[in-house]
Design a protein around this motif. Sequence first.
Motif, PDB file in Angstrom:
ATOM      1  N   SER A  72       0.949  -1.165  -0.078  1.00 35.69           N
ATOM      2  CA  SER A  72      -0.023   0.190  -0.007  1.00 35.69           C
ATOM      3  C   SER A  72       0.881   1.315  -0.040  1.00 35.69           C
ATOM      4  N   SER A  73       0.370   2.457  -0.034  1.00 32.76           N
ATOM      5  CA  SER A  73       1.117   3.712   0.048  1.00 32.76           C
ATOM      6  C   SER A  73       1.955   3.976   1.008  1.00 32.76           C
ATOM      7  N   ASP A  74       1.545   3.285   2.180  1.00 34.43           N
ATOM      8  CA  ASP A  74       2.495   3.552   3.480  1.00 34.43           C
ATOM      9  C   ASP A  74       2.801   2.437   4.304  1.00 34.43           C
ATOM     10  N   PHE A  75       2.770   1.397   3.571  1.00 33.09           N
ATOM     11  CA  PHE A  75       2.827  -0.061   4.218  1.00 33.09           C
ATOM     12  C   PHE A  75       3.094  -0.976   3.313  1.00 33.09           C
ATOM     13  N   GLU A  76       4.273  -1.721   3.382  1.00 30.91           N
ATOM     14  CA  GLU A  76       4.521  -2.811   2.393  1.00 30.91           C
ATOM     15  C   GLU A  76       5.342  -3.908   3.444  1.00 30.91           C
ATOM     16  N   GLU A  77       4.402  -5.128   3.222  1.00 33.60           N
ATOM     17  CA  GLU A  77       5.186  -6.177   3.918  1.00 33.60           C
ATOM     18  C   GLU A  77       5.121  -7.781   3.195  1.00 33.60           C
ATOM     19  N   LYS A  78       6.121  -8.447   3.646  1.00 29.08           N
ATOM     20  CA  LYS A  78       6.077 -10.009   3.177  1.00 29.08           C
ATOM     21  C   LYS A  78       5.388 -10.606   4.108  1.00 29.08           C
ATOM     22  N   LEU A  79       4.481 -11.383   3.858  1.00 30.70           N
ATOM     23  CA  LEU A  79       3.702 -11.994   4.899  1.00 30.70           C
ATOM     24  C   LEU A  79       3.876 -13.559   5.162  1.00 30.70           C
ATOM     25  N   ASP A  80       4.339 -13.998   6.173  1.00 22.55           N
ATOM     26  CA  ASP A  80       4.480 -15.331   6.394  1.00 22.55           C
ATOM     27  C   ASP A  80       3.404 -15.828   6.750  1.00 22.55           C
ATOM     28  N   LEU A  81       2.637 -16.910   6.035  1.00 20.83           N
ATOM     29  CA  LEU A  81       1.267 -17.320   6.240  1.00 20.83           C
ATOM     30  C   LEU A  81       1.191 -18.268   7.593  1.00 20.83           C
ATOM     31  N   GLY A  82       2.292 -18.762   8.025  1.00 21.42           N
ATOM     32  CA  GLY A  82       2.379 -19.662   9.291  1.00 21.42           C
ATOM     33  C   GLY A  82       1.838 -21.115   8.781  1.00 21.42           C
ATOM     34  N   THR A  83       0.728 -21.377   9.215  1.00 23.16           N
ATOM     35  CA  THR A  83       0.262 -22.815   9.275  1.00 23.16           C
ATOM     36  C   THR A  83      -0.599 -22.729   8.049  1.00 23.16           C
ATOM     37  N   TYR A  84      -0.861 -21.796   7.233  1.00 22.26           N
ATOM     38  CA  TYR A  84      -1.814 -21.483   6.059  1.00 22.26           C
ATOM     39  C   TYR A  84      -0.950 -21.538   4.953  1.00 22.26           C
ATOM     40  N   THR A  85      -1.406 -22.256   3.895  1.00 21.75           N
ATOM     41  CA  THR A  85      -1.020 -22.126   2.410  1.00 21.75           C
ATOM     42  C   THR A  85      -1.914 -21.731   1.496  1.00 21.75           C
ATOM     43  N   TYR A  86      -1.386 -20.661   0.637  1.00 22.66           N
ATOM     44  CA  TYR A  86      -2.356 -20.020  -0.185  1.00 22.66           C
ATOM     45  C   TYR A  86      -2.307 -20.902  -1.522  1.00 22.66           C
ATOM     46  N   LYS A  87      -3.365 -21.325  -2.150  1.00 25.71           N
ATOM     47  CA  LYS A  87      -3.347 -22.286  -3.254  1.00 25.71           C
ATOM     48  C   LYS A  87      -4.358 -21.615  -4.481  1.00 25.71           C
ATOM     49  N   MET A  88      -3.709 -22.285  -5.523  1.00 24.08           N
ATOM     50  CA  MET A  88      -4.483 -21.977  -6.924  1.00 24.08           C
ATOM     51  C   MET A  88      -4.943 -23.227  -7.586  1.00 24.08           C
ATOM     52  N   ILE A  89      -6.181 -23.176  -8.023  1.00 21.08           N
ATOM     53  CA  ILE A  89      -6.520 -24.438  -8.941  1.00 21.08           C
ATOM     54  C   ILE A  89      -7.194 -23.545 -10.352  1.00 21.08           C
ATOM     55  N   GLN A  90      -6.659 -24.263 -11.391  1.00 17.82           N
ATOM     56  CA  GLN A  90      -7.214 -23.706 -12.310  1.00 17.82           C
ATOM     57  C   GLN A  90      -8.585 -24.456 -12.851  1.00 17.82           C
ATOM     58  N   GLY A  91      -9.593 -23.653 -13.502  1.00 26.03           N
ATOM     59  CA  GLY A  91     -10.925 -24.068 -13.704  1.00 26.03           C
ATOM     60  C   GLY A  91     -11.025 -25.356 -14.603  1.00 26.03           C
ATOM     61  N   ILE A  92     -10.276 -25.517 -15.592  1.00 23.30           N
ATOM     62  CA  ILE A  92     -10.394 -26.575 -16.530  1.00 23.30           C
ATOM     63  C   ILE A  92      -9.622 -27.724 -15.815  1.00 23.30           C
ATOM     64  N   ASP A  93      -8.901 -27.794 -15.126  1.00 24.59           N
ATOM     65  CA  ASP A  93      -8.034 -28.785 -14.254  1.00 24.59           C
ATOM     66  C   ASP A  93      -9.290 -29.374 -13.148  1.00 24.59           C
ATOM     67  N   PHE A  94      -9.949 -28.401 -12.663  1.00 27.71           N
ATOM     68  CA  PHE A  94     -11.107 -28.878 -11.660  1.00 27.71           C
ATOM     69  C   PHE A  94     -12.223 -29.653 -12.624  1.00 27.71           C
ATOM     70  N   TYR A  95     -12.620 -28.794 -13.372  1.00 30.49           N
ATOM     71  CA  TYR A  95     -13.769 -29.701 -14.372  1.00 30.49           C
ATOM     72  C   TYR A  95     -13.310 -31.094 -14.843  1.00 30.49           C
ATOM     73  N   ASN A  96     -12.348 -31.206 -15.412  1.00 26.25           N
ATOM     74  CA  ASN A  96     -11.754 -32.548 -15.712  1.00 26.25           C
ATOM     75  C   ASN A  96     -11.772 -33.521 -14.584  1.00 26.25           C
ATOM     76  N   PHE A  97     -11.096 -32.920 -13.496  1.00 20.54           N
ATOM     77  CA  PHE A  97     -10.814 -33.933 -12.568  1.00 20.54           C
ATOM     78  C   PHE A  97     -12.297 -34.632 -11.829  1.00 20.54           C
ATOM     79  N   VAL A  98     -13.131 -33.672 -11.540  1.00 22.38           N
ATOM     80  CA  VAL A  98     -14.527 -34.120 -11.348  1.00 22.38           C
ATOM     81  C   VAL A  98     -15.131 -34.938 -12.285  1.00 22.38           C
ATOM     82  N   ILE A  99     -15.347 -34.297 -13.412  1.00 22.53           N
ATOM     83  CA  ILE A  99     -15.926 -35.148 -14.523  1.00 22.53           C
ATOM     84  C   ILE A  99     -15.595 -36.396 -14.782  1.00 22.53           C
ATOM     85  N   ASP A 100     -14.111 -36.632 -14.964  1.00 23.00           N
ATOM     86  CA  ASP A 100     -13.616 -37.749 -15.497  1.00 23.00           C
ATOM     87  C   ASP A 100     -13.975 -38.719 -14.283  1.00 23.00           C
TER      88      ASP A 100
END
Length: 382
Positions: A72-100
């Motif tokens: 932000s304008s007056d604050f910058e920080e690298k955030l250690d998420l601790g016990t959490y992990t931030y994850k990404m799933i692509q739509g097509i991978d999800f659709y294919n995985f469940v439908i298959d």
Amino acid sequence: MKYDFIIAGAGCAGLSLLYSLLQEPTLQKKSILVIDKDNKKKNDRTWCFWEKKPGLFESIIHAKWNTLEFLSSDFEEKLDLGTYTYKMIQGIDFYNFVIDFAKKFSNVTFLQESIISINSNETSANVKTIDNSYSSNLVFNSTAIFNPEITEENSLLQHFKGWVIKTEEPIFNPEVGRLMDFRIAQEHGATFMYVLPTSTTEALVEFTLFTPSLLEKESYNSALKKYIKEELNIDNYTITHEEFGVIPMSLAKFKKNPKKNIINIGTSGGYTKASSGYTFQFIQKDVAQIIENLKLDNNLNANLSFKDKLYNWYDRTLIDVLLSKKLTGKDVFTKIFKKNSPEKIFAFLGNESSLLEDIAIMKSLPLKPFLVSGIKQLQNKN
């Protein structure tokens, strides 16, 4: 033929429910009809979420991060998420995985038809498409048929345009994602960029706004070009994927049970978090509860818990603060991230925090605007 379950809509909520039904031995043999107007062959969206442990869809995680940046304008920080992990799933991978997976079950039927109405009586529910009509014991609906009216007075829209860009030279650090960058112009309302690198040469760059209305189409492209050039210092790149989405962040009431034998799921059931727009993990929690209730033959029309109501009140209060322009989104999120640990913030945003942690988050923010909006939402019965 009368089905045990009809799933109306094969997006994140519908397919998450289908997958969990088929994972549960006591339910996996039920006759299930899934109806959607699309064939789910496009990579039309990306879901990001955080969790502490490997989840049901861990095998299709496209990328993940344990460190995120907040700028932000007056604050910058690298955030250690601790016990959490931030994850990404692509739509097509999800659709294919469940439908298959679902195609292995002869009791599951997929139909590509446009739904025009959903109704019910005491013993069953009915889904009508342009061409046919289908009945079942229960309908799980994620279409917009029962959605409340979304207006500029009762809602903000989270709208976003994202590009996956590929560079010739290694530029990105795939270990660090950029969660929010509020250093860009704020004239439309809460506006930020996020950058999620998946390799040293590829990243999702997304322009996101919380505003009452959409922008002109070219405005999104212009903002992305400007940010990539001026903030990421990248001149040569290829756009390998584009996505655009709109998520309601609303004071309007989304009904969980619009009619007997009909259960709304996903955004239609109110499982998009009004204060942030995050949806994926809230859907998974709702699906887990639905499966548990079906296993135990419990009432699917159960009322919200006190804790759920409390979080709804938090969300509605923040939306009112932003709609009434008592504070800007940039101010709110900057104060929260400046004064609290990332782990506590993610617990709060994920509806997993304790009351003491909630109070600590609230103490980060100016009392008066939230008090006024909070009282207003307690008085609002609609």
